[in-house]
Design an enzyme around this catalytic site. Structure first.
Site, short mmCIF file in Angstrom:
data_model
loop_
_atom_site.label_atom_id
_atom_site.label_comp_id
_atom_site.label_asym_id
_atom_site.label_seq_id
_atom_site.Cartn_x
_atom_site.Cartn_y
_atom_site.Cartn_z
N ASP A 1 -45.91 65.99 -48.61
CA ASP A 1 -46.09 65.90 -47.17
C ASP A 1 -46.01 64.41 -46.83
O ASP A 1 -46.06 63.55 -47.70
CB ASP A 1 -47.44 66.51 -46.75
CG ASP A 1 -47.40 66.95 -45.29
OD1 ASP A 1 -46.57 66.42 -44.50
OD2 ASP A 1 -48.19 67.84 -44.90
N TRP A 2 -45.82 64.12 -45.56
CA TRP A 2 -45.51 62.76 -45.14
C TRP A 2 -46.67 61.81 -45.43
O TRP A 2 -47.71 61.91 -44.81
CB TRP A 2 -45.08 62.77 -43.67
CG TRP A 2 -43.60 62.94 -43.49
CD1 TRP A 2 -42.78 62.16 -42.73
CD2 TRP A 2 -42.73 63.93 -44.11
NE1 TRP A 2 -41.47 62.59 -42.84
CE2 TRP A 2 -41.41 63.66 -43.67
CE3 TRP A 2 -42.92 64.98 -45.00
CZ2 TRP A 2 -40.31 64.41 -44.08
CZ3 TRP A 2 -41.83 65.74 -45.41
CH2 TRP A 2 -40.55 65.45 -44.95
#
Ligand SMILES: *[C@@H]1O[C@H](CO)[C@@H](O)[C@H](O)[C@H]1NC(C)=O
Ligand SMILES: *[C@@H]1O[C@H](CO)[C@@H](O)[C@H](O)[C@H]1NC(C)=O
Ligand SMILES: *[C@@H]1O[C@H](CO)[C@@H](O)[C@H](O)[C@H]1NC(C)=O
Ligand SMILES: *[C@@H]1O[C@H](CO)[C@@H](O)[C@H](O)[C@H]1NC(C)=O
Ligand SMILES: *[C@@H]1O[C@H](CO)[C@@H](O)[C@H](O)[C@H]1NC(C)=O
Ligand SMILES: *[C@@H]1O[C@H](CO)[C@@H](O)[C@H](O)[C@H]1NC(C)=O
Ligand SMILES: *[C@@H]1O[C@H](CO)[C@@H](O)[C@H](O)[C@H]1NC(C)=O
Length: 727
Positions: free
Chosen positions: A253-254
């Site tokens: 995920d970012w």
């Protein structure tokens, strides 16, 4: 654009569905990837596994091109319901609305269209669908992006959505992996659950995603049992890649990556967006190169990362010439709004209909109340990432959204209907009670629209930092309904909500005659509502979660510290059943304008007790997916209008199994039936559907004894019971 080619048949859950063959298979994809890998320098390899950095490319995630193997600049883009930041795209219904239809064909088509639009915009990897959060917390902020707290329904929806998306030529991403059930402290907290619960609840839908050939899995922000999800050997290398035989790649995920070496050895394959959100810290790129040079990360681990990423690209057929160029302004809507309207409509759940007040038949005078009856006066996209609850509610907020190309609110659609019927329609969209009495007095019926919203934690809306602060309606919805119902004895309450709302105050009002659970209808919500209110379609949605009488009846809420998942297997209806708590509306509940009878249950089974023995294929041991029993039931539309019924099958494990939820969803079939017509609901039970996870032998086991098989119209309206016996 989204037409089927190479149709093959495969059994998915309870139904036989058309599965579009991928352009190739994993074996061929791996051969191609291995051949390409041989041509790459270490720097090329590093470029393939490292995002170019935040805000440094056309998409929310990007990697650099490798011209020597014709590998493009890869575009990774949100969201699970459409191409985020697309300017001429469809805003599809959220996952929870798709689940609420229980309609495999509509869920599949939604996936196909999502994939077609992403591809049309030149997106290679669309960041969805969502099975985490699964939804153990009714107040969890992002539950609406997913398919509700039952792993079986979620698993079927994941498999269908992924097959649809990837059949259209775009890589799907199953996210967020794993135990990411709340927004509060999601970046710091640690979650853990016992091994059996991990397998039977949270991992289950990811297994279906892997079986569907999902190209990528996104690891989540949280820690799992004290180790970050994006460097967790147990969840990534052991569970996902070994036990489930996952062939694709794990992306972070970012900014969910925390270490250079730990992530590499822990099973991460691609880091996104490649830097932190200030463009500062870069954990792979040059750092990974150094780690390989110093021997802390083996080059073979990097080769494995690259092989997985390239193989996924080949597997989906994205190496074929002519992939569209990246263009988020591409016009890709086609006729996809038809799917939005159908899902919005068939996901509506009729909860109450006293005296048959619905459907409406050309009322002379109709009143409409609530700020949610109209589009946000500042425009449907006025709040960034839908981060406000102003105007009609079609989706929650956060990165899991897309721009509305248009938004049809209840008032817009009712105005059209009223004009056709010669109905006088009055509106009060203030949410205050000042003028409500005069607006609704004397009307044949008063429709009041209320909301409950939630979203991703980087935006706080009306004091809710992602997760909901309570399960009450927003904007003093109870008081608004009270005022309406005091002045009009034919009050119809429409609820636009991300998840369960406590309805006791509203249901206690004698003036409230109908409750229509509209859910989240996205751009077509008004049209879908009118379809149901006026009966052009009979309601056929069923709740994909339990609506309790009190918030405290749910087994868990977002917690301020770490979460050890003390409720274990007992989430949503599993908890209400186990603890003998009466819900207000149980899981799987929904009324219709017609009625259905259930008869003639048949069971054929060759299920035998014992452990799974098959070899590992994507999804887990192959024999887990063999059909071992078939149950059929005759459903008859015994009412006077056409309608559709979602027949549900629940399994109770025999006493020889360890203590288990009283019953668990293991099949469903939705039948459309003309008045008076009958059809056969068919449930194919897979070996896994009759198994529990045995923590000692680390395997799925079909227990010995008598299984309860119950088929009915909800989790508590079980019309027919049978047994399956294993020796
Ligand atoms: C969590 O980690 C501890 C310490 O490593 C281990 O003993 C325990 O079994 C783990 N728990 C779960 C549920 O994996
Ligand atoms: C949460 O778990 C982590 C990892 O096990 C630990 O370091 C931290 O102290 C825990 N925090 C709380 C509030 O218990
Ligand atoms: C979207 O595309 C259609 C078809 O090309 C075009 O008519 C329309 O103007 C476009 N809308 C926007 C907002 O660009
Ligand atoms: C109530 O109605 C009056 C008279 O039409 C109007 O001036 C006022 O703005 C209304 N109040 C609200 C809250 O809608
Ligand atoms: C609603 O019905 C009740 C019971 O019949 C009656 O007492 C009441 O006056 C009615 N209210 C209105 C606004 O018509
Ligand atoms: C076992 O039963 C199922 C369901 O009736 C059937 O589809 C399957 O072919 C059977 N398998 C064998 C090996 O007989
Ligand atoms: C079927 O079994 C359930 C308990 O599992 C019970 O509540 C229900 O009444 C039974 N239905 C019939 C028709 O006997």
């Amino acid at each position: 654009m989204h037409l089927t080619t190479n149709i093959a048949l495969a059994t998915i859950g309870t139904l036989t569905a058309k599965v579009q063959a991928q352009t190739t298979d994993w074996t061929t994809a791996y051969s191609k990837a291995t051949a390409s890998l041989a041509q790459l320098s270490l720097q090329d390899k590093i470029n393939i596994v490292t995002g170019v950095g935040w805000n440094d490319g056309p998409c929310v995630g990007n990697t650099a091109a490798v011209p020597s193997i014709d590998y493009p600049e890869l575009c990774l883009q949100d969201s699970p319901l459409g191409v985020r930041y697309g300017t001429n795209v469809t805003a599809f219904t959220p996952g929870i609305q798709a689940a609420s239809t229980w309609d495999i064909a509509l869920i599949r088509q939604r996936g196909e269209y999502l994939g077609a639009e992403a591809k049309g915009c030149g997106v290679h990897v669309l960041l969805g669908p969502v099975a985490g959060p699964l939804g153990k917390n009714a107040q969890g902020g992002r539950g609406w992006e997913a398919f509700g707290p039952d792993p079986y329904l979620t698993g079927v929806a994941m498999e269908q959505t992924i097959a649809g998306m990837q059949g259209s030529g775009v890589q799907a991403t199953a996210k967020h992996y794993i135990l990411n059930e709340q927004e509060l402290n999601r970046d710091t907290m640690s979650s853990r659950t016992d091994d059996r619960t991990m397998h039977e609840l949270y991992l289950w839908p990811f297994a279906d995603a892997v079986r569907a050939g999902v190209a990528s899995v996104m690891c989540s922000y949280n820690q799992v049992n004290g180790t970050w999800a994006c460097e967790n050997d147990e969840t990534l290398n052991q569970l996902l890649k070994t036990e489930l035989g996952f062939k694709g790649y794990v992306m972070s995920d970012w900014d969910a990556q925390h270490t250079t070496v730990g992530a590499a050895v822990g099973g991460l394959d691609m880091t996104m967006p490649g830097s932190d959100f200030n463009g500062g810290t870069i954990l792979w790129g040059p750092q990974l190169l150094t780690a390989v040079d110093s021997g802390q990360v083996s080059e073979s681990r990097v080769d494995d990362m690259v092989t997985r990423i390239l193989a996924s690209w080949y597997y989906i057929g994205q190496d074929a010439p002519g992939y569209p160029v990246i263009n988020l302004a591409a016009a890709v809507q086609d006729d996809h709004k038809d799917n939005v309207r159908a899902v919005a409509r068939d996901g509506i759940v009729l909860l109450q209909n006293t005296g048959g007040i619905l459907p409406l038949i050309a009322p002379k005078k109709l009143a409409l109340v609530g700020s949610a009856a109209v589009v946000n006066p500042a425009g449907p996209n006025a709040c960034t990432d839908r981060g406000c609850d102003t105007g009609t509610l079609g989706m929650g907020w956060g990165s899991g959204t897309a721009n509305y190309p248009y938004l049809v609110a209840p008032y817009d659609a009712l105005k059209t209907q009223a004009a056709a019927d010669g109905t006088t329609l009055s509106l009060d969209s203030s949410d205050t009670t000042t003028n409500v009495t005069s607006t609704v007095s004397g009307a044949d019926a008063a429709i009041v629209v209320i909301t409950a919203d939630s979203g991703e934690g980087y935006i706080t809306v009306e004091g809710n930092a992602g997760d909901r602060n309570s399960l009450d309606p927003w904007h003093s919805g109870n008081a608004l309904v009270q005022a309406v119902a005091a002045a009009n004895n034919n009050t119809i309450v429409v609820v636009q909500s991300v998840g369960p709302v406590i309805l006791e105050t509203i249901l206690a009002l004698p003036g409230v005659k109908a409750v229509v659970w509209a859910g989240l209808g996205s751009q077509e919500s008004g049209n879908a509502l009118v379809d149901i209110l006026y009966g052009s379609t009979s309601p056929s949605g069923k709740l994909p979660y339990t609506i309790a009488k009190a918030a405290s009846d749910y087994p868990s809420t977002p917690v301020p510290g770490n979460d050890s998942y003390p409720e274990g297997l007992y989430i949503d209806y599993r908890h209400f059943d186990e603890s003998n708590i009466s819900p207000r509306y149980e899981y799987g509940f929904g009324l219709s304008y017609t009625s259905f009878t259930y008869s003639d249950i048949t069971v054929t089974s060759n299920a035998t007790s014992g452990p799974a023995t098959g070899t590992i294929a994507p999804g887990g041991r192959e024999d887990l997916f063999d059909t071992v029993a078939t149950v059929t039931v005759t459903i008859t539309n015994s009412g006077s209008v056409a309608g559709a019924e979602v027949a549900q099958l629940y399994v109770s494990l025999p006493n020889s199994a360890p203590a288990s939820p009283p019953r668990q969803l293991r099949g469903f079939d939705k039948l459309s039936l003309a008045a008076g017509a009958s059809g056969t609901a068919i449930f194919n039970l897979r070996q896994k559907d009759l198994s529990y996870w045995d923590v000692v032998s680390q395997n799925w086991i079909v227990p010995k004894g008598s299984f309860g098989i119950s088929v009915g119209a909800s989790s508590r309206d079980l019309r027919l019971n049978e047994t399956i016996t294993t020796s």
